[in-house]
Scaffold this motif. Structure first.
Motif, PDB file in Angstrom:
ATOM      1  N   SER A 142     101.510 -32.693  29.616  1.00 43.96           N
ATOM      2  CA  SER A 142     102.851 -32.636  30.192  1.00 43.96           C
ATOM      3  C   SER A 142     103.324 -31.191  30.422  1.00 43.96           C
ATOM      4  N   ILE A 143     102.528 -30.228  29.982  1.00 39.66           N
ATOM      5  CA  ILE A 143     102.957 -28.833  30.096  1.00 39.66           C
ATOM      6  C   ILE A 143     101.917 -28.004  30.829  1.00 39.66           C
ATOM      7  N   PRO A 144     102.315 -27.319  31.910  1.00 38.74           N
ATOM      8  CA  PRO A 144     101.348 -26.497  32.645  1.00 38.74           C
ATOM      9  C   PRO A 144     100.761 -25.419  31.721  1.00 38.74           C
ATOM     10  N   GLY A 192      99.803 -22.442  32.106  1.00 38.28           N
ATOM     11  CA  GLY A 192     100.259 -21.058  32.251  1.00 38.28           C
ATOM     12  C   GLY A 192     101.503 -20.730  31.439  1.00 38.28           C
ATOM     13  N   LEU A 193     102.245 -21.757  31.027  1.00 42.16           N
ATOM     14  CA  LEU A 193     103.493 -21.515  30.299  1.00 42.16           C
ATOM     15  C   LEU A 193     103.252 -20.882  28.938  1.00 42.16           C
ATOM     16  N   ILE A 194     102.153 -21.290  28.296  1.00 40.93           N
ATOM     17  CA  ILE A 194     101.851 -20.751  26.967  1.00 40.93           C
ATOM     18  C   ILE A 194     101.695 -19.240  27.055  1.00 40.93           C
ATOM     19  N   GLU A 195     101.058 -18.805  28.142  1.00 40.80           N
ATOM     20  CA  GLU A 195     100.859 -17.380  28.367  1.00 40.80           C
ATOM     21  C   GLU A 195     102.189 -16.656  28.566  1.00 40.80           C
ATOM     22  N   LEU A 196     103.117 -17.340  29.224  1.00 39.60           N
ATOM     23  CA  LEU A 196     104.432 -16.727  29.464  1.00 39.60           C
ATOM     24  C   LEU A 196     105.144 -16.406  28.150  1.00 39.60           C
ATOM     25  N   LEU A 197     104.915 -17.258  27.165  1.00 42.95           N
ATOM     26  CA  LEU A 197     105.551 -17.079  25.860  1.00 42.95           C
ATOM     27  C   LEU A 197     105.105 -15.759  25.211  1.00 42.95           C
ATOM     28  N   GLU A 198     103.948 -15.240  25.656  1.00 37.67           N
ATOM     29  CA  GLU A 198     103.431 -14.001  25.071  1.00 37.67           C
ATOM     30  C   GLU A 198     104.082 -12.759  25.674  1.00 37.67           C
ATOM     31  N   ILE A 199     104.862 -12.924  26.740  1.00 34.96           N
ATOM     32  CA  ILE A 199     105.548 -11.771  27.334  1.00 34.96           C
ATOM     33  C   ILE A 199     106.789 -11.477  26.494  1.00 34.96           C
ATOM     34  N   PRO A 200     106.913 -10.218  26.003  1.00 35.37           N
ATOM     35  CA  PRO A 200     108.073  -9.902  25.165  1.00 35.37           C
ATOM     36  C   PRO A 200     109.365 -10.097  25.953  1.00 35.37           C
ATOM     37  N   GLY A 201     110.326 -10.726  25.326  1.00 35.97           N
ATOM     38  CA  GLY A 201     111.597 -10.970  25.987  1.00 35.97           C
ATOM     39  C   GLY A 201     111.706 -12.373  26.555  1.00 35.97           C
ATOM     40  N   LEU A 202     110.593 -13.081  26.587  1.00 37.36           N
ATOM     41  CA  LEU A 202     110.624 -14.456  27.079  1.00 37.36           C
ATOM     42  C   LEU A 202     110.481 -15.449  25.937  1.00 37.36           C
ATOM     43  N   ILE A 204     108.423 -21.053  38.383  1.00 38.11           N
ATOM     44  CA  ILE A 204     107.416 -20.148  37.812  1.00 38.11           C
ATOM     45  C   ILE A 204     106.692 -20.799  36.642  1.00 38.11           C
ATOM     46  N   GLU A 205     105.365 -20.872  36.733  1.00 42.25           N
ATOM     47  CA  GLU A 205     104.595 -21.510  35.664  1.00 42.25           C
ATOM     48  C   GLU A 205     103.390 -20.685  35.246  1.00 42.25           C
ATOM     49  N   SER A 206     103.373 -19.409  35.609  1.00 42.70           N
ATOM     50  CA  SER A 206     102.259 -18.556  35.181  1.00 42.70           C
ATOM     51  C   SER A 206     102.712 -17.098  35.180  1.00 42.70           C
ATOM     52  N   VAL A 207     101.931 -16.253  34.489  1.00 44.47           N
ATOM     53  CA  VAL A 207     102.265 -14.834  34.424  1.00 44.47           C
ATOM     54  C   VAL A 207     102.195 -14.218  35.826  1.00 44.47           C
TER      55      VAL A 207
END
Length: 583
Positions: free
Chosen positions: A85-87, A89-99, A113-116
């Motif tokens: 149920s979750i794309p 690429g989203l997990i990777e987004l969580l690794e960006i500081p501030g997100l 937006i679903e990827s870095v």
DNA sequence: GCCGTTTTCGGCCCGACTGTTTTCAGTCG
């Protein structure tokens, strides 16, 4: 499915739930359960089969059923549905500081937006700055975060972080406005791998200290600077955070910022149970949030804070909520290994294989350190890439070592060089025959070319342990931190075999290895396995690895009596004979 | 999702900093 795999899936579920914006406490429940499973010191299948899963703290009805499904069927329907149920690429987004989950949701809903990569594009097109809750500054920071992530690793080896920390600590020690200072965070806990560098200081003039900190030569960028805290980036991409508090607050802040997070949660809980409140500013006689000095229970150091909470002092290395509270409630924590307890070194290389020191240089170095003995354990012939010795060269080396020892004895020196080998564990045998191994003083056996098969690797290691001439197993999982995962192996079974045969296990002190992992030592010790602390020294400066390794050994609850190379020379000789006589 | 000599429901550690806001949400550790 083994413990590590189950724990990894539970952790991933936690992350996925976080992305879904689920109740953060639910997320935490999954992470807690993952930790509980990981630190189990018996086979998970056994606990499941005996229906004892929900007796583990942190595992209730729901997690019991999910873990049971995973262990018995190797799959988990709930996890698969969640993942689908979750794309990805989203997990990777969580690794960006501030997100975090909220902003990711906004990015997804408003801009799809679903990827870095998609985020980077949207930032460059200026679309992100127009979103509610975002702005120009946030957009620029996100872009920078993406670039930094591409350029630098987000995790660093302990040795790198200590090297970066030392000049900063020296700056703090020398600063006229600094009263006390200390490393904090995972560095102070001696974790093998570290995210960012945490430092703590006390001062009457925090602003000045923070200002001067952000101007240190190694600082490449100031990420944040407030009245009590600053974050900077150092050369090499390491982030360093400095927190400055009043001196009265120092012990409390030290506990708070040393962590770990899980350890702190229990500490606060203990304060609440006693009608108190613990935060980084103090321990207060109040149930409400406060900083009121009239309610403060003054403590001059960390030990007094622990004492107020009904605990004996807990050394930083043990603060992982992995049994330290139970121990510190019952009585004093046993004295853990210290660098000065070591009497010698048992895993070292020379120019005879791939080392950079000659035998003579080795003797000089070891004696200058005040050590009583040093084993030469060069590679065996199958490690041809490391210039491994064949039987003929090994016999030559043994003769050379005997001559050196003779000379040392004539000089009346209180030092002994041991003839040894780091013998390769091959597919069906060891790299040297027993009659040659029998001529050596010390034998450590290592698996350098593992199979891609758990049962096979486990079998090879156990067979090595069963050889009466093998004193120790070297770096038993072969991991290289941040580079290569451990090879598949059933460590519980290997530990069991070592306990039965009286074989020691190495804690390899090379900062890329620290293998066997500290998390496995408490269980191994309970079974009676003893440790060899090996620097795996190839160069002169590698003796410093021993000191780092002591920090890791302390995390594994190792006491001097658990470590073979704390033995004085005569006792070491006896210990080396024991297995050969026993089997 | 877990947990319970205050609770089987309503808590769950909590404060600093930033940036976008005009009083605070989101993130971080």
């Amino acid at each position: 499915m083994n413990k590590e795999q189950v724990a990894a899936i539970l952790t991933e579920i936690g992350t996925l739930l976080e992305l879904k914006g689920e109740n953060p406490f639910k997320t935490r429940a999954y992470l807690n359960a993952a930790r509980a499973i990981e630190s189990l010191d018996e086979p998970l299948e056994k606990v499941v089969a005996e229906g004892r899963l929900d007796q583990i703290k942190g595992i209730g009805e729901s997690l019991r059923d999910k873990i049971t499904e995973l262990v018995t069927t190797g799959r988990l329907g709930y996890y698969e549905e969640l993942k689908a149920s979750i794309p990805p690429g989203l997990i990777e987004l969580l690794e960006i500081p501030g997100l975090g989950p909220k902003r990711i949701l906004t990015l997804r809903e408003k801009l799809g937006i679903e990827s870095v990569d998609a985020l980077e594009k949207a930032c460059r097109e200026g679309k992100v700055a127009t979103l509610p809750g975002f702005g120009e500054k946030t957009q620029a920071n996100l872009l920078e975060g993406i670039e930094r992530r591409r350029k630098f690793a987000s995790q660093h080896l302990l040795i790198e972080v200590w090297s970066a920390a030392e000049p900063l600590l020296e700056f703090l020690r020398q600063h006229p406005d600094v009263i006390r200072c200390s490393p904090a965070g995972s560095l102070r806990r001696n974790k093998e791998v570290i995210g960012d560098l945490d430092l703590l200081a006390s001062s009457k003039n925090p602003k000045q200290v923070l200002e001067d900190f952000t101007r240190q030569p190694a600082v490449t960028k100031v990420l944040a600077k407030g009245d009590t805290k600053a974050s900077v980036l150092l050369e090499g991409g390491l982030q360093a955070d400095l927190r400055v508090v009043a001196d009265r607050e120092f012990p409390f802040a030290q506990i708070y910022f040393t962590g770990s997070k899980q350890h702190n949660i229990v500490m606060r809980q203990r304060a609440i149970e006693r009608g108190l409140r613990l935060n980084e500013y103090g321990l207060f006689r109040s149930k409400e949030e406060t900083r009121d000095p009239k309610l403060l229970i003054p403590c001059k150091d960390e030990a007094e804070v622990f004492q107020q909470l009904g605990l004996h002092y807990i050394p930083p290395e043990l603060r992982e909520d992995l049994g330290e509270f139970e121990a510190a409630e019952k009585g004093p924590i046993p004295r853990l290994l210290e660098w000065t307890d070591l009497k010698g070194s048992l895993h070292n290389h020379t120019t005879w294989s791939d080392g950079h020191m000659t035998l003579e240089e080795t003797v000089q170095l070891a004696r200058s350190l005040g050590l009583a003995y040093w084993a030469v354990t060069d590679h065996s012939r199958s490690s041809f890439q490391a210039n491994g010795l064949d039987p003929q060269r090994l016999r030559q080396q043994i003769r050379a070592i005997r001559e050196i020892n003779q000379r040392l004895e004539d000089e009346g020196a209180d030092f002994h060089l041991l003839a040894g080998t780091e013998v390769d564990i091959l597919r069906d045998r060891l790299d040297f025959d027993d009659d040659l191994l029998a001529e050596l003083d010390f034998v450590i056996a290592s698996l350098h070319v593992p199979a891609n098969n758990e049962a096979e690797n486990t079998k090879r290691l156990i067979r090595a342990a069963q050889n009466r001439f093998v004193h120790a197993l070297g770096h038993p999982t072969g991991r290289l931190l941040l580079e290569r995962d451990p090879y598949p192996v059933n460590l519980d079974a290997v530990i069991e075999a070592c306990a039965e045969t009286g074989t020691w296990i190495e804690l390899n002190c090379n900062p890329h290895r620290f293998d066997m992992d500290w998390r496995h030592w408490p269980a191994a010790l309970r079974k009676g396995v003893r440790c060899v602390l090996g620097p795996d020294a190839h160069r002169r400066e590698h003796v410093a690895y021993l000191k780092l390794g002591v920090g890791i050994a302390r995390k594994g609850w190792l006491q001097p009596r658990d470590v073979i190379n704390t033995l004085p020379w005569p006792q070491l000789l006896k210990a080396l004979q024991r297995k050969r006589q026993k089997l």
